[in-house]
Scaffold this active site. Structure first.
Site, mmCIF file in Angstrom:
data_model
loop_
_atom_site.group_PDB
_atom_site.id
_atom_site.type_symbol
_atom_site.label_atom_id
_atom_site.label_comp_id
_atom_site.label_asym_id
_atom_site.label_seq_id
_atom_site.Cartn_x
_atom_site.Cartn_y
_atom_site.Cartn_z
ATOM 1 N N CYS A 165 12.813 8.587 15.647
ATOM 2 C CA CYS A 165 11.495 8.640 15.016
ATOM 3 C C CYS A 165 10.759 9.867 15.513
ATOM 4 O O CYS A 165 10.694 10.114 16.720
ATOM 5 C CB CYS A 165 10.693 7.385 15.346
ATOM 6 S SG CYS A 165 9.004 7.372 14.662
ATOM 7 N N TYR A 213 22.868 -4.559 -3.605
ATOM 8 C CA TYR A 213 24.017 -5.166 -2.953
ATOM 9 C C TYR A 213 24.617 -6.224 -3.890
ATOM 10 O O TYR A 213 24.115 -6.464 -4.981
ATOM 11 C CB TYR A 213 23.625 -5.742 -1.590
ATOM 12 C CG TYR A 213 23.078 -4.697 -0.651
ATOM 13 C CD1 TYR A 213 23.754 -3.490 -0.467
ATOM 14 C CD2 TYR A 213 21.889 -4.889 0.046
ATOM 15 C CE1 TYR A 213 23.257 -2.507 0.387
ATOM 16 C CE2 TYR A 213 21.384 -3.919 0.896
ATOM 17 C CZ TYR A 213 22.064 -2.729 1.069
ATOM 18 O OH TYR A 213 21.570 -1.762 1.905
ATOM 19 N N GLY A 232 7.874 -2.378 9.453
ATOM 20 C CA GLY A 232 9.142 -1.881 9.964
ATOM 21 C C GLY A 232 8.979 -0.562 10.673
ATOM 22 O O GLY A 232 8.978 -0.481 11.899
ATOM 23 N N LYS A 263 -0.044 14.372 1.854
ATOM 24 C CA LYS A 263 0.386 14.452 3.250
ATOM 25 C C LYS A 263 -0.772 14.365 4.249
ATOM 26 O O LYS A 263 -0.662 14.792 5.392
ATOM 27 C CB LYS A 263 1.189 15.742 3.477
ATOM 28 C CG LYS A 263 2.540 15.725 2.762
ATOM 29 C CD LYS A 263 3.333 16.979 3.021
ATOM 30 C CE LYS A 263 3.842 17.081 4.432
ATOM 31 N NZ LYS A 263 4.686 18.263 4.667
ATOM 32 N N HIS A 317 18.277 -4.722 -3.437
ATOM 33 C CA HIS A 317 18.739 -3.380 -3.098
ATOM 34 C C HIS A 317 20.143 -3.032 -3.582
ATOM 35 O O HIS A 317 20.863 -2.293 -2.912
ATOM 36 C CB HIS A 317 18.646 -3.159 -1.580
ATOM 37 C CG HIS A 317 17.257 -3.206 -1.054
ATOM 38 N ND1 HIS A 317 16.968 -3.157 0.297
ATOM 39 C CD2 HIS A 317 16.059 -3.309 -1.681
ATOM 40 C CE1 HIS A 317 15.658 -3.237 0.469
ATOM 41 N NE2 HIS A 317 15.089 -3.322 -0.732
ATOM 42 N N GLN A 371 20.229 -11.405 9.047
ATOM 43 C CA GLN A 371 20.235 -11.138 7.609
ATOM 44 C C GLN A 371 21.673 -11.143 7.105
ATOM 45 O O GLN A 371 22.473 -10.286 7.469
ATOM 46 C CB GLN A 371 19.571 -9.792 7.292
ATOM 47 C CG GLN A 371 19.392 -9.595 5.788
ATOM 48 C CD GLN A 371 18.800 -8.241 5.436
ATOM 49 O OE1 GLN A 371 19.479 -7.225 5.528
ATOM 50 N NE2 GLN A 371 17.539 -8.226 5.029
ATOM 51 N N ARG A 388 5.282 0.445 3.009
ATOM 52 C CA ARG A 388 4.261 1.359 3.543
ATOM 53 C C ARG A 388 3.022 0.600 4.016
ATOM 54 O O ARG A 388 1.885 0.961 3.720
ATOM 55 C CB ARG A 388 3.885 2.408 2.502
ATOM 56 C CG ARG A 388 4.977 3.413 2.220
ATOM 57 C CD ARG A 388 4.803 4.725 2.951
ATOM 58 N NE ARG A 388 3.682 5.499 2.457
ATOM 59 C CZ ARG A 388 2.851 6.183 3.231
ATOM 60 N NH1 ARG A 388 2.983 6.177 4.544
ATOM 61 N NH2 ARG A 388 1.882 6.891 2.715
#
Length: 644
Positions: A362, A169, A317, A430, A167, A101, A295
């Protein structure tokens, strides 16, 4: 269940991908200070390639040397090629395909005092200082840098390239009228604002083979930016980009200059697949191949998106952070074994911005970033390990021990597994956390682990079982207020409310404005007449990560929930809560007071005493040490279970 759409191969120019799953560019902090690729980063990506992912992109890779930032990858000079080639070669050896990228970070460069900030227009930063807009010379240098970086990527053996035009940038900043206020050929009309990006695309295209596809990451539109990019403008720009040589649109969303940051690394507070409709519209109106992002964390969801022609590929991701074998499990019909991302953001985003965590991790996968070191090794000396507590820490330890060949026995005092993670799932938005905790319990049973509910550990039980080692993971319990009136009948704790044991109505006063207090407030919304949150500190939600905090505060404000900061509860009587707000006493009428001031470790002295008597080694993990995030508890469980 088969996922034929998801695992249908796709060919883009000369690149053939075995499935439609993309592992995207995500910051890791697994990069050297001087911007080189590391073996740790390679191992992390290889695990996902071995896990069946179709295409892996490196994290952002700087193209322009003066603007490259410490601790971020660079491809701005030839010296970076050998290590980047090791990455590409390793992915290929693992059966995957990979892209780099290409990135020009704009305002991100402010975090490195040695890096040049390339933005379209002058930006005042206070104190009379101004970050200058890029000169024509700088624009031309940066454009050329994209081309030479692309040439290096080809030399390093990458299969494709992604041009980052989203984003906030530099490229996105030129395209967006919110940031771009130039009055020359690079500002004003959409065609002028797009000029820098189109020149970069042409520079890249001219330095890569004809059969190499070019991806481009874009924002579907600008969020929270006044007079920002509309989706119609983005579609028009994408048509220009197609003519210039872009093949695939990676449709993201968000920027780091506003609350739209919540869309870049979307938390559990946002709906799953929240950006898919934007990808579908852009696909339809441009006629280009598109990737849906945001998501997407189950194979069912991904397969439907592609089957409905809403996108041609999907980014998974964090779903592959949580489980590097996501793709293989889905393809083999073992989707019920996938460890699913719950959007907590504790290890990925919060870990990335934290100065205390060395690299991302994670909560659902403590092996992230330690793929080689944490590979499970079978024991040569099986032990009986007694685990006190069936919450997520106890279950993580039990399953790891079982997979290593030990004999764990989980004893849980309550009637159900999952602990406080199940309780957390009672709060609005949640539910996925509750599902994850229940799933862990189900998996533990499927793996044949000896689980005993409603079984607190006593000295007699230890005498009966005679374990070789003990793990104490009994968690924490709510703290109580040490003030007059704390024992009145209408004063309850947060757990009692979230468990549904309390009839919530009338005027509710919540003492404590941290995560749990705000969860109680949202839980009570729609049931109570008026909700007031009392917090001693200068703001509520101080213990939430940055992105979750944005969403939670927005929801609190939208619900009309009142928050009082700099306020200490000093007394509760039969009718009012008395608070000291910056030296002034105030009274708040109530029907119910909920105490949510934190948690303290449960007492386990009886367990340690019994272990000392018998000479049994023991380990204390998670909230039994002190109340913290689930991230810490699971990490400690994973570490202990690998040491035994």
């Amino acid at each position: 269940m088969s996922f034929d759409h998801l695992f249908n191969p796709i060919k883009i120019r000369g690149l053939e991908l075995k499935n439609r799953v993309v592992f995207p560019a995500m910051g890791t902090k697994m990069v050297t200070e001087d911007k080189f690729m590391t073996q740790q980063n390679i191992d992390y990506h290889v695990a996902r390639a071995l896990g069946g992912c179709g295409l892996n992109f490196t994290e952002v890779c700087a193209v322009y040397a003066p603007a490259s930032v410490k601790n971020f990858l660079s491809i701005a000079e030839d010296k970076y090629i050998p290590e980047l080639k090791k990455f590409a070669d390793a992915i290929h050896k693992a059966g995957g395909k990979t892209g780099v990228q290409l990135w020009l970070g704009g305002l991100v460069a402010r975090y490195d005092p040695e890096a040049k900030i390339v933005i379209p227009s002058d930006m005042p930063i206070g104190g009379g200082s101004v970050i200058p807009g890029a000169s024509i010379e700088t624009i031309k240098e940066a454009t050329h840098a994209f081309g030479t970086a692309a040439k290096r990527a080809v030399e390093a053996g990458y299969d494709t390239i992604e041009f980052h035009a989203g984003h906030n940038y530099t490229p996105h900043s030129f395209l967006s009228p919110y940031f771009n206020r130039r009055n020359d050929e690079y500002g004003g009309s959409l065609e002028n604002r797009a000029r820098f990006l189109i020149e970069c695309i042409k520079a890249i295209r001219s330095n890569i083979p004809e059969d190499m596809p070019l991806f481009m990451r874009i924002d579907a539109h600008d969020d929270y930016l006044e007079n920002g990019l509309t989706i119609e403008e983005v579609i028009a720009f994408c048509k220009m980009a197609k003519e210039a040589g872009v093949d695939v649109l990676d449709v993201s969303r968000g920027n780091f200059s506003s609350k739209a940051l919540k869309y870049e690394v979307p938390s559990i507070d946002l709906p799953r697949g929240f950006n898919v409709e934007n990808a579908a519209r852009i696909k339809k109106e441009t006629g280009m191949l598109t990737i849906a992002v945001g998501r997407i964390n189950t194979p069912e969801q991904a397969d439907i998106i592609i089957g409905n022609n809403q996108a041609d590929m999907v980014v998974i991701g964090r779903g592959q952070l949580a489980d590097p074998d996501f793709c293989n499990k889905a393809k083999e019909g073992k989707e019920d074994q996938i460890v699913r991302c719950v959007g907590c953001n504790q290890g990925c985003y919060d870990g990335f911005v934290s100065t205390e965590i060395p690299y991302i991790t994670c909560m659902r996968n403590p092996a992230l970033g330690r793929e080689v070191e944490y590979a499970l090794v079978k024991t040569t000396e099986p032990k009986k390990v007694l685990i006190a507590g069936g919450g997520v820490a106890g279950l993580e330890a039990a399953m790891t021990l079982q997979q290593r060949g030990h004999h764990p026995i989980v004893c849980e005092a309550a009637a159900t597994l999952g602990g406080q993670f199940v309780l957390a799932g009672a709060a609005p938005r949640k539910e996925e956390m509750k599902e994850a905790a229940l799933w862990m319990g189900e998996q533990a049973l499927k793996e044949g682990i000896d689980i005993r509910l409603e079984t607190p550990i006593t000295e007699a039980l230890i005498d009966e079982l005679l374990p070789d080692e003990v793990i104490i993971a009994i968690g924490a319990e709510p703290m109580s207020l040490n003030i007059t009136g704390n024992d009145l009948p209408h004063v309850v704790n947060s757990h009692e409310v979230l468990e549904g044991k309390i009839n919530v109505q009338g005027n509710i006063v919540i003492i404590g404005g941290g995560l749990v207090g705000l969860e109680v407030a949202e839980y009570a919304e729609g049931k109570a007449k008026q909700i007031t949150v009392v917090e001693m500190q200068n703001e509520v939600a101080k213990d939430l990560g940055e992105i979750r905090k944005i969403s939670v505060i927005e929801n609190i404000e939208a619900a009309g929930i009142k928050t009082l900061t700099h306020s200490k509860c000093v007394e509760i009587n039969n009718e009012v809560v008395v608070i000291d707000k910056e030296g002034q006493l105030e009274e708040i009428p109530y029907d119910l007071v909920v105490v949510a001031i934190g948690a303290k470790s449960r007492n386990f002295e009886n367990i340690t005493t019994a272990c000392h008597k018998k000479g049994i080694p023991y380990h204390i993990i998670g909230d039994a040490v002190r109340a913290r995030r689930a991230l810490n508890s699971v990490a400690e469980a994973a570490a202990v279970a690998r040491l035994i």
